[in-house]
Design a protein around this motif. Structure first.
Motif, short mmCIF file in Angstrom:
data_model
loop_
_atom_site.label_atom_id
_atom_site.label_comp_id
_atom_site.label_asym_id
_atom_site.label_seq_id
_atom_site.Cartn_x
_atom_site.Cartn_y
_atom_site.Cartn_z
N ILE A 40 5.06 -0.85 -17.13
CA ILE A 40 5.36 -1.35 -15.87
C ILE A 40 5.34 -0.03 -14.76
N CYS A 41 4.50 -0.21 -14.01
CA CYS A 41 4.29 0.85 -12.89
C CYS A 41 4.79 0.14 -11.34
N LEU A 42 5.51 1.04 -10.58
CA LEU A 42 6.17 0.51 -9.52
C LEU A 42 5.84 1.27 -8.27
N GLU A 43 5.31 0.76 -7.16
CA GLU A 43 4.86 1.39 -5.87
C GLU A 43 5.98 1.21 -4.89
N LEU A 44 6.48 2.29 -4.37
CA LEU A 44 7.41 2.17 -3.29
C LEU A 44 6.94 2.07 -2.01
N GLY A 45 7.28 1.14 -0.88
CA GLY A 45 6.63 0.99 0.22
C GLY A 45 5.10 0.74 0.23
N MET A 46 4.71 -0.35 -0.49
CA MET A 46 3.53 -0.71 -0.69
C MET A 46 2.66 -1.27 0.41
N GLY A 47 3.55 -1.21 1.65
CA GLY A 47 2.65 -1.77 2.93
C GLY A 47 1.87 -2.94 2.83
N ARG A 48 0.64 -2.88 3.01
CA ARG A 48 -0.27 -3.99 3.14
C ARG A 48 -1.00 -4.07 1.84
N GLY A 49 -0.73 -3.38 0.74
CA GLY A 49 -0.91 -3.68 -0.61
C GLY A 49 -2.26 -3.27 -1.23
N PRO A 60 -6.07 -4.06 -15.87
CA PRO A 60 -5.28 -5.41 -16.24
C PRO A 60 -4.20 -5.16 -17.58
N ASN A 61 -4.39 -4.19 -18.30
CA ASN A 61 -3.37 -3.94 -19.14
C ASN A 61 -2.29 -3.01 -18.90
N ILE A 62 -1.89 -3.06 -17.51
CA ILE A 62 -0.68 -2.13 -17.12
C ILE A 62 -0.13 -3.62 -16.14
N ASN A 63 1.26 -3.59 -16.04
CA ASN A 63 2.06 -4.53 -15.20
C ASN A 63 2.30 -3.57 -13.92
N PHE A 64 2.07 -4.12 -12.80
CA PHE A 64 2.35 -3.47 -11.37
C PHE A 64 3.41 -4.17 -10.70
N ILE A 65 4.19 -3.49 -9.93
CA ILE A 65 5.20 -4.07 -8.91
C ILE A 65 5.08 -3.35 -7.75
N GLY A 66 4.74 -4.07 -6.86
CA GLY A 66 4.74 -3.08 -5.30
C GLY A 66 6.10 -3.69 -4.49
N LEU A 67 6.76 -2.75 -4.13
CA LEU A 67 8.19 -2.95 -3.41
C LEU A 67 7.81 -2.62 -1.86
N GLU A 68 8.45 -3.46 -0.91
CA GLU A 68 8.19 -3.09 0.40
C GLU A 68 9.46 -3.69 1.13
N ILE A 69 9.87 -2.87 2.21
CA ILE A 69 11.10 -3.40 2.61
C ILE A 69 10.55 -4.41 3.79
N ASP A 70 9.41 -3.99 4.41
CA ASP A 70 9.05 -5.00 5.60
C ASP A 70 8.16 -6.11 5.28
N SER A 82 -4.19 -14.17 -2.00
CA SER A 82 -4.30 -15.73 -2.08
C SER A 82 -5.47 -16.18 -3.03
N SER A 83 -6.53 -15.50 -2.91
CA SER A 83 -7.56 -15.91 -3.66
C SER A 83 -7.77 -15.15 -5.01
N LEU A 84 -6.85 -14.29 -5.38
CA LEU A 84 -6.73 -13.66 -6.56
C LEU A 84 -6.01 -14.12 -7.63
N ASP A 85 -6.38 -13.90 -8.96
CA ASP A 85 -5.47 -14.27 -10.11
C ASP A 85 -5.17 -12.99 -10.85
N LEU A 86 -3.92 -12.52 -10.42
CA LEU A 86 -3.45 -11.00 -11.11
C LEU A 86 -2.34 -11.29 -11.83
N PRO A 87 -2.24 -11.68 -13.33
CA PRO A 87 -1.08 -11.99 -14.02
C PRO A 87 -0.22 -10.67 -13.80
#
Ligand SMILES: C[S@@+](CC[C@H](N)C(=O)[O-])C[C@H]1O[C@@H](n2cnc3c(N)ncnc32)[C@H](O)[C@@H]1O
Length: 212
Positions: A40-49, A60-70, A82-87
Motif C-alpha cells: 500500500i503506497c500513499l501520496e500526500l497532497g495528491m492535488g489533481r491526481g 495494478p498489483n500495488i494499492n495506492f491511496i491519494g490524500l488531499e486536503i483541498d 469517472s471513466s476508469l476502473d482502478l480497484p
C-alpha cells in the motif's frame, strides 16, 4: 498557495466510488479493504491526481491511496477517474497531519510530490519532511520506511535532505535535475510537474529508505 474553489466540491467528490469517506474505519484493515495482500503506497497532497492515477494504472498489483486536503483540487481527480476502473486506487479528503488516525503500520511508500515549501522559519514544522512529519510517518510505515519526494523548490529540497539524513534515512537516489539526469530515473509526472517543465524549472528528486 491559494487554489481555485469549486462550488459544492465536497458533494461532488463524495459521489465518487474512489473516495473513502470514513478512512478511520479501515485503520489496520486496508489490505482486507483492497481484498489483497499487495503493498500500500500513499501520496500526500495528491492535488489533481495525475501521479496517483497513472501509478495505479501502471502498477495494478500495488494499492495506492491519494490524500488531499483541498476538495476542489480533488474534483479534477474524481472527474479524471469517472471513466476508469482502478480497484487498486482510493482517495481520502483529509489533512496529512491526521494519517495516523487512518493507518496502522500498513504503508510501504509515501510519495511527497511538490508539497508546499513553507519557506518561512516560523512554518518549518508544516514541511512534509520536517521531523514532526517523519515521526508521524513512523506510525504508519511497515517495517521499512520509504519516502520518494519530488519538488521544484530548492530550499524545501535542501531542508529535506538535512531532515532525512538527521533522521537516519539512507538516500538511494538524489537528483538535482530529474528530467536531465543521465541515470534516466523513471518517475510518473504530476500535474504540477508538467507546469514546472513548461516553465523550464529543474525538478529535485530523492528516494530514501530506513530499515532500522
Ligand atoms: C503544489 S500542490 C501539488 C499537487 C500534486 N502533488 C502535484 O504535484 O500536482 C500541493 C498540494 O498539497 C495539498 N496540501 C497542502 N497541505 C496539505 C495537508 N496538510 N494535507 C493534505 N494535502 C495538503 C494542497 O492542497 C495541494 O493540492
Amino acid at each position: 498557495m491559494e487554489y481555485i474553489k469549486i462550488k459544492d466540491a465536497n458533494k461532488i467528490i463524495s459521489k465518487s466510488p474512489y473516495l473513502v469517506t470514513n478512512p478511520k474505519n479501515y485503520k489496520n484493515k486496508w489490505n482486507s479493504f483492497f481484498q489483497n495482500n499487495n503493498k500500500i503506497c500513499l501520496e500526500l497532497g495528491m492535488g489533481r491526481g495525475d501521479f496517483i492515477i497513472n501509478m495505479a494504472k501502471k502498477f495494478p498489483n500495488i494499492n495506492f491511496i491519494g490524500l488531499e486536503i483541498d476538495d476542489s483540487q480533488m474534483v479534477t481527480a474524481v472527474n479524471k477517474l469517472s471513466s476508469l476502473d482502478l480497484p487498486n486506487l482510493k482517495l481520502i479528503n483529509a489533512d496529512a497531519m491526521d494519517i495516523a488516525e487512518f493507518f496502522g503500520k500498513e504503508i510501504d511508500t509515501i510519495y511527497l510530490t511538490f508539497s508546499e515549501p513553507w519557506p518561512k522559519k516560523i512554518d518549518e514544522k508544516k514541511r512534509f519532511t520536517h521531523p514532526v512529519y517523519l515521526k508521524l510517518y513512523d506510525r504508519v510505515f511497515k517495517k521499512q520506511k520509504h519516502i520518494i519526494m519530488k519538488t521544484d523548490n530548492k530550499g524545501l529540497f535542501a531542508h529535506s535532505l538535512e531532515y532525512l539524513s538527521e533522521y537516519w534515512y539512507v538516500f538511494n537516489v538524489v537528483s538535482l535535475d530529474l528530467h536531465n539526469d543521465e541515470r534516466k530515473i523513471e518517475s510518473i509526472m504530476t500535474d504540477w510537474e508538467k507546469k514546472c517543465l513548461q516553465d523550464k524549472k529543474e525538478i529535485y528528486y530523492l528516494d530514501a529508505t530506513f530499515s532500522g
